[in-house]
Motif scaffolding. Structure first.
Motif, mmCIF file in Angstrom:
data_model
loop_
_atom_site.group_PDB
_atom_site.id
_atom_site.type_symbol
_atom_site.label_atom_id
_atom_site.label_comp_id
_atom_site.label_asym_id
_atom_site.label_seq_id
_atom_site.Cartn_x
_atom_site.Cartn_y
_atom_site.Cartn_z
ATOM 1 N N GLY A 225 0.858 -1.219 -0.069
ATOM 2 C CA GLY A 225 -0.273 0.052 -0.098
ATOM 3 C C GLY A 225 0.768 1.319 -0.020
ATOM 4 N N PHE A 226 0.077 2.269 0.076
ATOM 5 C CA PHE A 226 0.837 3.726 -0.005
ATOM 6 C C PHE A 226 1.623 3.776 1.209
ATOM 7 C CE2 PHE A 226 0.869 8.121 1.129
ATOM 8 C CZ PHE A 226 1.661 8.553 -0.079
ATOM 9 N N ALA A 227 1.299 3.481 2.312
ATOM 10 C CA ALA A 227 1.827 3.859 3.555
ATOM 11 C C ALA A 227 2.945 3.009 3.662
ATOM 12 C CB ALA A 227 0.895 3.602 4.704
ATOM 13 N N GLY A 228 2.868 1.786 3.173
ATOM 14 C CA GLY A 228 3.993 0.768 3.177
ATOM 15 C C GLY A 228 4.933 1.143 2.363
ATOM 16 N N GLY A 229 4.659 1.747 0.919
ATOM 17 C CA GLY A 229 5.642 2.216 0.069
ATOM 18 C C GLY A 229 6.547 3.365 0.550
ATOM 19 N N LEU A 230 5.839 4.209 1.294
ATOM 20 C CA LEU A 230 6.533 5.280 1.858
ATOM 21 C C LEU A 230 7.392 4.883 2.812
ATOM 22 C CD1 LEU A 230 6.455 8.467 2.161
ATOM 23 C CD2 LEU A 230 4.605 8.420 3.618
ATOM 24 N N ALA A 231 6.933 4.156 3.641
ATOM 25 C CA ALA A 231 8.068 3.379 4.697
ATOM 26 C C ALA A 231 9.003 2.877 4.241
ATOM 27 C CB ALA A 231 7.123 2.683 5.797
ATOM 28 N N GLY A 232 8.916 2.037 3.025
ATOM 29 C CA GLY A 232 9.769 1.603 2.528
ATOM 30 C C GLY A 232 10.855 2.122 2.078
ATOM 31 N N ALA A 233 10.400 3.543 1.613
ATOM 32 C CA ALA A 233 11.394 4.576 0.956
ATOM 33 C C ALA A 233 12.070 5.029 2.105
ATOM 34 C CB ALA A 233 10.387 5.802 0.357
ATOM 35 N N LEU A 234 11.468 5.557 3.318
ATOM 36 C CA LEU A 234 12.173 5.864 4.314
ATOM 37 C C LEU A 234 13.282 5.041 4.987
ATOM 38 C CD1 LEU A 234 9.309 7.517 6.623
ATOM 39 C CD2 LEU A 234 11.085 8.855 5.375
ATOM 40 N N THR A 235 12.970 3.802 4.910
ATOM 41 C CA THR A 235 13.908 2.850 5.390
ATOM 42 C C THR A 235 14.998 2.749 4.329
ATOM 43 O OG1 THR A 235 12.139 1.497 6.177
ATOM 44 C CG2 THR A 235 14.423 0.211 5.883
ATOM 45 N N CYS A 236 14.652 2.873 2.858
ATOM 46 C CA CYS A 236 15.845 2.716 2.050
ATOM 47 C C CYS A 236 16.919 3.951 2.472
ATOM 48 C CB CYS A 236 15.399 2.880 0.847
ATOM 49 S SG CYS A 236 16.513 2.456 -0.605
ATOM 50 N N GLY A 237 16.240 5.055 2.472
ATOM 51 C CA GLY A 237 16.708 6.370 2.491
ATOM 52 C C GLY A 237 17.718 6.140 3.817
ATOM 53 N N SER A 238 17.177 5.677 4.792
ATOM 54 C CA SER A 238 18.088 5.450 6.057
ATOM 55 C C SER A 238 19.150 4.859 5.861
ATOM 56 C CB SER A 238 17.177 4.771 7.144
ATOM 57 O OG SER A 238 15.959 5.682 7.513
ATOM 58 N N VAL A 239 19.151 3.957 5.181
ATOM 59 C CA VAL A 239 20.570 3.125 4.805
ATOM 60 C C VAL A 239 21.351 3.902 4.153
ATOM 61 C CG1 VAL A 239 20.972 1.054 3.577
ATOM 62 C CG2 VAL A 239 19.138 0.842 4.935
ATOM 63 N N ILE A 240 20.911 4.432 3.130
ATOM 64 C CA ILE A 240 21.990 5.289 2.038
ATOM 65 C C ILE A 240 22.477 6.327 2.800
ATOM 66 C CG2 ILE A 240 22.017 6.774 0.169
ATOM 67 C CD1 ILE A 240 19.841 4.686 -1.163
ATOM 68 N N LEU A 241 21.683 7.086 3.627
ATOM 69 C CA LEU A 241 22.062 8.152 4.344
ATOM 70 C C LEU A 241 22.558 8.008 5.715
ATOM 71 C CD1 LEU A 241 18.934 10.775 3.629
ATOM 72 C CD2 LEU A 241 21.349 10.408 2.457
ATOM 73 N N ASN A 242 22.569 6.619 6.093
ATOM 74 C CA ASN A 242 23.112 6.340 7.429
ATOM 75 C C ASN A 242 22.454 7.233 8.626
ATOM 76 O OD1 ASN A 242 24.672 4.577 8.816
ATOM 77 N ND2 ASN A 242 26.503 6.033 9.001
ATOM 78 N N ARG A 243 21.034 7.259 8.643
ATOM 79 C CA ARG A 243 20.556 8.055 9.459
ATOM 80 C C ARG A 243 19.224 7.402 9.704
ATOM 81 N NH1 ARG A 243 20.529 14.076 8.703
ATOM 82 N NH2 ARG A 243 18.922 14.034 10.478
ATOM 83 N N ASN A 244 18.463 7.473 10.950
ATOM 84 C CA ASN A 244 16.958 7.009 10.936
ATOM 85 C C ASN A 244 16.225 8.167 10.354
ATOM 86 O OD1 ASN A 244 14.572 5.834 11.896
ATOM 87 N ND2 ASN A 244 15.357 5.096 13.657
#
Length: 266
Positions: A225-244
């Motif tokens: 869903g939309f919320a899951g896709g958005l949270a997936g993006a935040l999770t991916c961004g967290s890994v790349i930027l090394n921040r939560n």
């Protein structure tokens, strides 16, 4: 750096070269997931205002029975002709009722969006036919699903009658394959069975892939869903930027709430 939102199946099985697809770590991840069920979307145009039709800015999940697991298993294992005669679960929403400017732009009209599941196998024989011209048998099967969904709608919303329907069409699993590249017509990514939530899977399938500088984002690394896709993006961004980024968004929301309250008090 490559960030893929195409889904794990498209990314690994279609976008990677064959020699990389064969990597044991890639194959291990693919073996842990399976395709989600195909999506069926129905779009309805109505003659009448939301007040006249009894529509509200709400989402409805309508089930024929309380045991959802048994309901889904029985429905998805039916022959397509029998399944099309009675859709046992349906999501119903009225985009027009949610839009405050709708009445001004389209007076006296309303819309409905209906979503359910349909097995890819039921429609697979037409997958290579031309879109919008898949033949009479395909149209007949699609119309049977449409009619079943409309029966549910008219039962729940008695002010909606056949004579109020000005337009209706549907997208089947093979429609999803054509327009959004869903391999098996799924609209929620990989299947959301119990295995999806196992510790091993969650520890293995993450934004980081076995390939350096290739990352996954979206539904398949979180939830559907939309919320899951958005949270997936935040999770991916967290890994790349090394921040939560999940924590960052929470802190930002709290700061915004505090500032708005302070401005209001002043």
């Amino acid at each position: 750096m490559v960030i893929s939102d195409a889904g794990i199946f498209n990314t690994y099985e279609k976008l990677l070269p064959k020699e990389l697809q064969a990597m044991p770590d890639i194959q291990k991840q693919l073996s842990m997931v399976k395709h989600g069920e195909g999506g069926l979307s129905i779009f309805v145009g109505l003659n009448g205002t939301k007040e006249e039709l009894g529509l509200k800015a709400s989402n409805y999940w309508i089930f024929a029975e309380n045991n959802f697991d048994e309901l889904m298993e029985k429905y998805m294992n039916e022959e397509r002709e029998k399944a099309s005669k009675k859709i046992p679960l349906l999501f119903v929403a009225s985009p027009s009722a949610k839009d405050p400017s709708w009445e001004e732009r389209s007076p006296g009209k309303s819309t409905l969006s209906l979503v359910s599941f349909a097995k890819y196998l039921w429609f697979e024989e037409w997958k290579d036919d031309k879109v919008t011209n898949r033949g009479a048998d395909y149209k007949e099967l699609k119309q049977a699903f449409i009619n079943s969904a409309l029966d549910v709608v008219m039962d729940v919303f008695p002010k909606i009658t056949r004579d109020k329907i000005e337009y209706v069409d549907a997208g089947t699993p093979i429609t999803n394959t054509h327009y959004i590249g869903a391999p098996k017509g799924e609209i929620c990514g990989v299947d959301h069975g119990i295995a999806r939530f196992s510790p091993e899977l969650n520890a293995t399938i993450r934004p980081q892939t076995p390939l350096k500088n290739l990352y996954l984002t979206g539904q398949d690394v979180f939830l559907c869903g939309f919320a899951g896709g958005l949270a997936g993006a935040l999770t991916c961004g967290s890994v790349i930027l090394n921040r939560n980024l999940h924590l960052d968004s929470f802190v930002l929301a709290m700061k915004t709430k505090y500032i708005n309250k302070k401005l209001k008090d002043e």
